[in-house]
Scaffold this active site. Structure first.
Site, PDB file in Angstrom:
ATOM      1  CD  GLU A  62      -2.919   1.022   2.371  1.00 39.56           C
ATOM      2  OE1 GLU A  62      -3.857   1.820   2.412  1.00 39.56           O
ATOM      3  OE2 GLU A  62      -2.743   0.148   3.247  1.00 39.56           O
ATOM      4  CG  ASP A  63       1.714   2.838   3.308  1.00 38.98           C
ATOM      5  OD1 ASP A  63       0.703   3.246   2.709  1.00 38.98           O
ATOM      6  OD2 ASP A  63       1.726   2.563   4.526  1.00 38.98           O
TER       7      ASP A  63
END
Length: 734
Positions: A82-83
């Protein structure tokens, strides 16, 4: 700044190596850490700490729960997709295998959907969380560890963000931890949420506990000393220690039981841990022989475990010298581990070649009595995320009544549940075929409220017609209510199809019997007469014929004989306007219609006007003038067909039917008080239907009453509003 010391990677690995020994497993975990460290490089949390600290904290929590190496690796990697730029689920799969990538993917997907409505957004996220959890318990363990560290560092967020995250934690994550039996995490999540949601109350209770801490510790130490003398005398192995209540549970008891801080009995709490179940009961016997137990406070969770596998003996006793009240818990070492770490303790990772996560997941379903029900609901319940969350909240998180089937299977149900709720929890078809129930060997009504420990035997019949609408008012679980509604909806669709066939056949048979031209039965011709019969579609007309709501003769009159001798609408309106000033005639219903002498006048059924109401006349097709209330939604937008009408001054005395809906807070004898009020107001009750709403707090009472006029109705409604707990009284329009 947070007073809690940050865990280092070395400390985390020390906890991991305490139970994971195989080199290949340690190598995989170290590889996952190095990957996370490299790809989170340059990223920082709101606290200013490097982002990798968060992944270490998550992995450390998982290690303290003794989860498997793959779960810990997923803990290190859970935010990388996600990051971190360039990291995909395929990357994780290629480097760490499919199992780890599946866990990371499930954790990542929770929270990625965007919705217009905040409540729908949250409910959908939670639904995804539970679906993932039902498939793989490791997903929720990673998510709980992730949420725990986020809550520990919540002080760095803005106040509105703090409240939003704390509220979600208290309503979703803490109940999951509780249901999984992980009390260490559940207690900390609750206390942290409590701190941010109700800060004043949190500090008040914190100070009260601190003020009494030294006194309490002294009392507990004295009691422990006395109990040690007893246990040493009988040579029973034991560990004994004081146990402090966490702040949120104290607050909950103060609110739900309406008690002051000083009145909470188990602030002085002692736990005794021994080696066997037999010794648990033996210790209990010695304690009850020495100290006076308080009646009604003994609970045997060893014989009757909670839904989250919690087992222990609970008793509350009075210490005679100073009159202090102590809650004492007695359990084995294994029970204590399960009580603290729940599902994680029961399936502590065992390092052997045959370890299988699929087998572990199956064991969880078998041991956790609610988990199979939870998985079933996740598969079956509504696609509407809000409705799904409502069912789960009530049926899983708030289920605190534990009943048994004749074979000993434990079923957890919401408070107030009845045998019908139990039947649908066993299986949908069992619920649909239920005709009776036995509780503890005795036949009971289906609306009997079940209690913890009841043995419930459901009686079924394959020839049963299925549930009735009344069941919806009886059941307390959302799962049962949804299944009953689904059955009734399908039944209604089946009945309607059958009625359409029967009605069509009846009309065709009558045409054949009277030797009439069947061309009049074409759909276009039937559509032309629908308005004169108050039906919306031809299918509705056929259903009306089958249910005897309309006569075949009246339909045939309209289709072929044209016996209606009504003037055309335009001519009626012209005639009324022209003749209105010449004379007035009082119709049979007590309404004066200027200029009308030959056309029928009647009161509309939809708004049911009564003398004293403001009224208007509506020229209908084939049914003369219908008198409506001026606020009736059926005529409010009408321009051409309305004519002036008025009530006659010398209207003959009679009664009129009026429908009312009373909204109230539910309580005992509410309906009795409403009926007494009607009696005192000289109102005749024709029909009543009262039920408790789904929130279990409010009630709705629908009734048909007979009144003399609008003034009489005004007096009745004013008196009904004075009835205790009544919130609103509304006159309805059909």
């Amino acid at each position: 700044m947070s007073s809690r010391k940050t865990v280092t990677y070395e400390e985390c690995m020390g906890n991991i190596k305490s139970y994971i020994k195989r080199p290949e497993n340690l190598e995989m975990i170290e590889k996952a850490y190095e990957f996370a460290k490299e790809h989170h490089e340059g990223q920082f949390r709101k606290s200013g700490e490097p982002y990798v600290i968060h992944t270490i904290e998550v992995a450390n929590t998982l290690a303290l729960l003794h989860t498997s190496p793959k779960t810990i690796a997923a803990g290190f990697l859970h935010d990388t997709v996600e990051d971190c730029d360039g990291v995909t689920n395929e990357t994780i799969k290629e480097l760490f295998g499919e199992e780890i990538s599946t866990i990371v993917d499930a954790v990542t997907k929770i929270g990625n959907i965007k919705f217009q409505d905040e409540r729908e957004y949250q409910a959908s996220n939670h639904r995804k969380l539970f679906i993932a959890m039902a498939k793989d318990i490791r997903v929720i363990l990673v998510k709980l560890a992730d949420r725990l560290h986020n809550m520990r560092t919540l002080e760095y967020m803005k106040p509105e963000k703090q409240k939003k995250i704390a509220n979600e934690t208290l309503s979703v994550y803490a109940p999951i931890a509780h249901r999984l039996g992980i009390s260490e995490i559940k207690n900390e999540l609750e206390d942290l949420s409590f701190k941010y949601l109700y800060n004043e109350k949190y500090n008040e209770i914190k100070n009260l506990v601190a003020q009494r801490e030294s006194e309490r510790n002294q009392q507990v130490e004295m009691m422990i000393h006395d109990i040690k003398i007893i246990l040493d005398k009988y040579h029973i192995p034991y560990r004994i220690f004081g146990r402090s209540k966490h702040f949120y549970s104290i607050y909950k008891k103060m609110v739900t039981k309406n008690k002051r801080f000083e009145e909470i009995l188990d602030l002085l709490a002692i736990r005794i841990v021994t080696d066997t179940e037999t010794h648990c009961y033996e210790i209990l016997g010695y304690i009850h022989a020495t100290y006076r137990p308080i009646p009604g406070r003994f609970k045997d969770y060893i014989a009757m475990p909670k839904a989250n596998m919690y087992q222990s003996l609970h008793t509350t006793v009075v210490e005679p010298q100073h009159g202090n009240i102590f809650e004492i818990q007695i359990r084995t070492e294994q029970m204590d581990a399960v009580a603290e770490r729940g599902v994680a303790a029961h399936w502590l990772y065992k390092e052997h070649p045959n370890f299988s996560h699929a087998q572990e997941q199956k064991e969880i379903e078998d041991k956790l009595s609610w988990f199979r029900d939870f998985a079933m609901m996740t598969d079956e319940e509504s696609e509407d995320p809000l409705e799904y969350m409502n069912v789960l909240q009530k049926d899983i998180f708030e289920a605190n009544v534990y009943c048994l089937s004749p074979r000993g299977k434990v079923i957890a149900l919401p408070q107030g549940s009845c045998p019908i709720d139990f039947a649908y929890r066993i299986h949908t078809e069992v619920g649909n075929k239920t005709v009776g129930a036995k509780v503890n060997g005795a036949i009971v009504p289906l609306n009997t409220v079940l209690k913890t420990g009841d043995v419930v035997d459901i009686l079924t019949n394959n020839n049963s017609k299925g549930p009735s609408e009344d069941w919806i008012k009886i059941v307390k679980s959302g799962h049962a209510r949804n299944k009953i509604r689904s059955f009734l909806q399908k039944q209604e669709e089946t009945d309607r199809k059958e009625s359409i066939k029967i009605g069509q056949q009846m009309l065709e048979d009558e045409f054949a019997r009277q030797k009439l031209d069947p061309s009049a039965l074409k759909e276009k011709r039937l559509e032309q007469i629908l308005n004169t019969l108050s039906f919306k579609t031809v299918d509705d007309l056929y259903v009306g014929i089958a249910n005897k709501r309309v006569s075949l003769e009246s339909i045939i009159n309209r289709l072929v004989r044209n016996r209606q001798t009504t003037l055309e609408d335009e001519e009626i309106i012209k005639h009324v306007n022209k003749e209105a000033s010449k004379y007035k005639r009082v119709s049979g219903c007590g309404v004066i219609v200027p200029g009308i002498d030959t056309i029928s006048v009647s009161l509309a059924n939809c708004c049911q006007p009564i003398p004293g109401d403001e009224i208007a006349g509506y020229i209908s097709k084939g049914q003369g003038v219908k008198v409506h209330r001026v606020d009736c939604p059926n005529i409010i937008n009408e321009k051409k067909r309305l004519i002036p009408v008025e009530w006659s001054d010398d209207i003959q005395e009679k009664t009129y039917d009026v429908q009312l809906v009373v909204s109230s807070t539910d309580r005992n004898y509410l309906l009795s008080d409403i009926m007494t009020t009607l009696q005192q107001c000289n109102a005749s009750l024709r029909h009543v239907d009262s039920y408790v709403n789904e929130d279990n707090l409010t009630a709705t009472t629908k009734m048909l009453i007979s009144v003399k006029d609008a003034n009489h109705l005004k007096i009745i409604m004013a008196n009904l509003k004075k009835v205790r707990s009544v919130n609103e009284v509304v006159r309805t329009i059909q």
